[in-house]
Write a protein that holds these residues in place. Structure first.
Motif, short mmCIF file in Angstrom:
data_model
loop_
_atom_site.label_atom_id
_atom_site.label_comp_id
_atom_site.label_asym_id
_atom_site.label_seq_id
_atom_site.Cartn_x
_atom_site.Cartn_y
_atom_site.Cartn_z
N PHE A 447 12.86 2.93 -1.71
CA PHE A 447 12.21 4.09 -1.10
C PHE A 447 10.90 4.32 -1.85
O PHE A 447 10.50 3.48 -2.67
N PHE A 448 10.22 5.40 -1.55
CA PHE A 448 8.86 5.58 -2.06
C PHE A 448 8.74 5.43 -3.58
O PHE A 448 7.75 4.93 -4.09
N ALA A 449 9.76 5.88 -4.34
CA ALA A 449 9.67 5.82 -5.80
C ALA A 449 9.98 4.44 -6.34
O ALA A 449 9.38 4.00 -7.32
N SER A 450 10.90 3.72 -5.70
CA SER A 450 11.32 2.43 -6.25
C SER A 450 10.53 1.25 -5.69
O SER A 450 10.55 0.17 -6.26
N SER A 451 9.85 1.45 -4.55
CA SER A 451 9.15 0.32 -3.93
C SER A 451 7.66 0.26 -4.27
O SER A 451 6.97 -0.69 -3.87
N ASN A 452 7.16 1.27 -4.99
CA ASN A 452 5.73 1.28 -5.31
C ASN A 452 5.30 0.05 -6.12
O ASN A 452 4.21 -0.48 -5.93
N ASP A 453 6.15 -0.39 -7.04
CA ASP A 453 5.81 -1.52 -7.90
C ASP A 453 6.33 -2.84 -7.35
O ASP A 453 6.20 -3.88 -8.02
N LEU A 454 6.91 -2.82 -6.16
CA LEU A 454 7.50 -4.03 -5.61
C LEU A 454 6.46 -5.14 -5.44
O LEU A 454 6.74 -6.32 -5.68
N VAL A 455 5.26 -4.76 -5.06
CA VAL A 455 4.22 -5.73 -4.76
C VAL A 455 3.79 -6.53 -5.99
O VAL A 455 3.24 -7.64 -5.86
N ALA A 484 5.13 -1.62 1.58
CA ALA A 484 5.11 -2.49 0.39
C ALA A 484 5.47 -3.92 0.78
O ALA A 484 4.86 -4.89 0.29
N LEU A 485 6.46 -4.09 1.66
CA LEU A 485 6.83 -5.44 2.11
C LEU A 485 5.72 -6.07 2.93
O LEU A 485 5.49 -7.29 2.85
N ASP A 486 5.03 -5.24 3.73
CA ASP A 486 3.86 -5.75 4.45
C ASP A 486 2.81 -6.29 3.48
O ASP A 486 2.19 -7.35 3.71
N ALA A 487 2.60 -5.55 2.39
CA ALA A 487 1.61 -5.97 1.39
C ALA A 487 2.02 -7.27 0.73
O ALA A 487 1.19 -8.16 0.47
N VAL A 488 3.32 -7.43 0.44
CA VAL A 488 3.82 -8.66 -0.16
C VAL A 488 3.56 -9.84 0.79
O VAL A 488 3.06 -10.91 0.39
#
Length: 523
Positions: A447-455, A484-488
């Motif tokens: 979610f917004f807090a955990s996926s910010n650094d996913l990229v 975030a997944l789109d950015a990846v």
């Protein structure tokens, strides 16, 4: 309030057996339960009388806070209690004029007069009815236990501190102060030791009667209920506010009405939840929500200042006096009206010290002592303690329970998001047997807090031409994660590589397919 707390506190009143049958689905069922035995009937009647006596100085004080005549608060307490006895969802809970509502509506009286106040109360009642019918009570499930504990503790502190002016304030002449202290101590002693002799009559009522007789017979000069303000000598009558039906008038009263509605709902639902815990029964929170609105509508049309559930008087009724049905709530309103209209001269001589002693006893019984026990503090996660303390501090600082609850919920949400975010991991697995392929596994709630650094967790330049991201142990909760997944995917595409997301559950797959490529992810 926890079971350990209830077991550890002194309980002056007998613990009545729970009313048999389903939790109060109808008002008539609760009233029938009150007449099930003479013991139950006596308990409900005496509890209503004790609450009525405790309501009088509170209603007068809240009227002063709101800037209106004392009868406005007294009439509001009468109409609120009688109405909610029939339409409310929590049997034995007391609703009347309250300090929180008084603080909200005070600016309306000061700037625009009584008619605009009454119009505000009526509109606030309408808003509460609407919010109740659309199911706002279901939001109670999002209030954590730590916030509830903070609510209870802050409430106990506010109940106690509200008695300080009656002990040390300007209303107590310096030459009477030690007399007041002695009377309060005597009242507390009666409520602690009298139940050891008999529990037929509520100890608070005994304390009030004995201290009143003592001060009258011995001609002891101390502040009395009559010193708080003049009591009304007539019945309430229908009142229609003289406010123009214009957009300008609506713009004046709407913000205050909405604030009043929210504060009233929050306090009432939290009080209902507290009574549920004390009595081990369940109540209808949706009905309580629109019932509060109906009660405020009735109160407004009888010229009252509006109100909501009162935690102090409710605890007197349920915890101290042992009431369990709607009859005690109904009689509290009826006795209040009888006392102030027909027996005003008698009520006016009741020493404030007697009522102060009752409220101090209530504050002690309300506080969750288990929550501040050293062993509890050692074992409780610091985040839970922080949520509880933030609720207490904001509530006590602002003298507004609604602000404290909102602050507690916000702090709890932030800390929860922070904890869950750290549980998300991205693991680089060994390459598969197929050449030119790299596999990653993503675990956790996204979610917004955990996926910010996913990229930042992938090697875009060093990975093989084909990248597989296994999300069998992950869940996509919001648009931030999809972005975030789109950015990846875009960063891999820049390097001429392709990405495949595997193992998504149905909900995550549906959300990804619906939003992917449509959110303007940062490239």
């Amino acid at each position: 309030m926890s079971t350990d707390l209830r077991a550890s506190l002194p309980d002056p009143a007998p613990e009545p057996q729970p009313v048999t049958g389903a939790p109060e689905a109808t008002s008539s069922g609760s009233f029938r339960a009150a007449f099930s035995s003479m013991t139950r009937l006596r308990t409900e009647v005496l509890a209503g009388l004790v609450v009525a006596l405790a309501l009088i100085p509170e209603a007068i004080a809240f009227s002063i806070i709101a800037g209106v005549d004392p009868k406005i608060g007294l009439f509001a307490s009468f109409t609120m209690a009688v109405t909610i006895a029939f339409v409310g969802g929590r049997p034995a809970m007391i609703s009347a004029a309250t300090g929180a509502i008084a603080l909200v509506i005070a600016p309306v009286v000061r700037d625009h007069g009584l008619d605009y106040l009454i119009a505000t109360v009526i509109l606030g009642g309408v808003i509460q009815v609407v919010l109740g019918l659309i199911g706002v009570a279901r939001l109670m499930r999002f209030i954590p236990r730590s916030v509830m504990v903070g609510f209870v503790n802050a409430l106990a502190i506010l109940i106690f501190t509200s008695q300080i002016p009656h002990l040390f304030g300007d209303a107590v002449p310096s030459d009477q102060r030690w007399t007041v202290f002695a009377l309060v101590a005597a009242g507390l002693a009666i409520m602690v030791f009298f139940p050891r002799l008999t529990k037929v009559v509520p100890a608070p009522l005994v304390a009030i009667v004995l201290l009143t007789i003592l001060t009258v017979v011995a001609a002891i000069a101390v502040p009395t209920v009559g010193d708080q303000g003049d009591l009304p000598d007539s019945l309430p009558a229908l009142f229609f506010p003289d406010v123009p039906l214009t957009l300008e008038a609506l713009q004046i009263i709407a913000p205050y009405a909405f604030a009043m509605a929210l504060v009233g709902i929050i306090e009432s639902l939290l009080t209902a939840k507290l009574v549920d815990d004390v009595t081990d029964t369940h109540s209808n929170k949706t009905r309580e929500t629109w019932g509060q609105g109906v009660a405020n509508l009735v109160t407004g049309f009888f010229g009252g200042m509006g109100g909501c559930a009162m935690i102090g008087q409710t605890m007197i009724n349920v915890k101290v006096s042992g009431a369990r049905t709607r009859l005690s709530t109904f009689l509290a309103g009826i006795f209040l009206l009888i006392l102030v209209v027909t027996l005003g001269d008698v009520v006016s001589v009741i020493p404030m010290a007697a009522l102060v002693a009752v409220m101090i006893m209530v504050s002690v019984a309300t506080f969750d002592w288990h929550s501040v026990h050293p062993s509890t503090l050692r074992n409780m996660p610091w985040a839970e303690t922080g949520v509880m303390l933030s609720t207490v501090v904001v509530t006590v600082w602002t003298h507004n329970l609604a602000y404290g609850v909102v602050a507690g919920v916000v702090v709890a949400a932030v800390l929860f998001a922070q904890r869950v975010a750290h549980l998300t991991t991205v693991t680089r697995l060994d390459a598969s047997d197929e050449d030119g392929e790299r596999v990653y596994a993503v675990d956790g709630e996204l979610f917004f807090a955990s996926s910010n650094d996913l990229v930042y967790q992938f090697d875009y330049s060093g990975d093989e031409q084909r990248v597989i991201i296994d999300m069998s142990n992950a869940h996509i909760w919001d648009a931030s994660t999809v972005a975030a997944l789109d950015a990846v995917e875009h960063k891999y595409a820049v390097h001429g590589k392709t990405v495949e997301f595997r193992g998504l559950n149905d909900d995550s797959r549906e959300r990804l397919d619906r939003l992917a490529g449509k959110l303007g992810a940062e490239h």
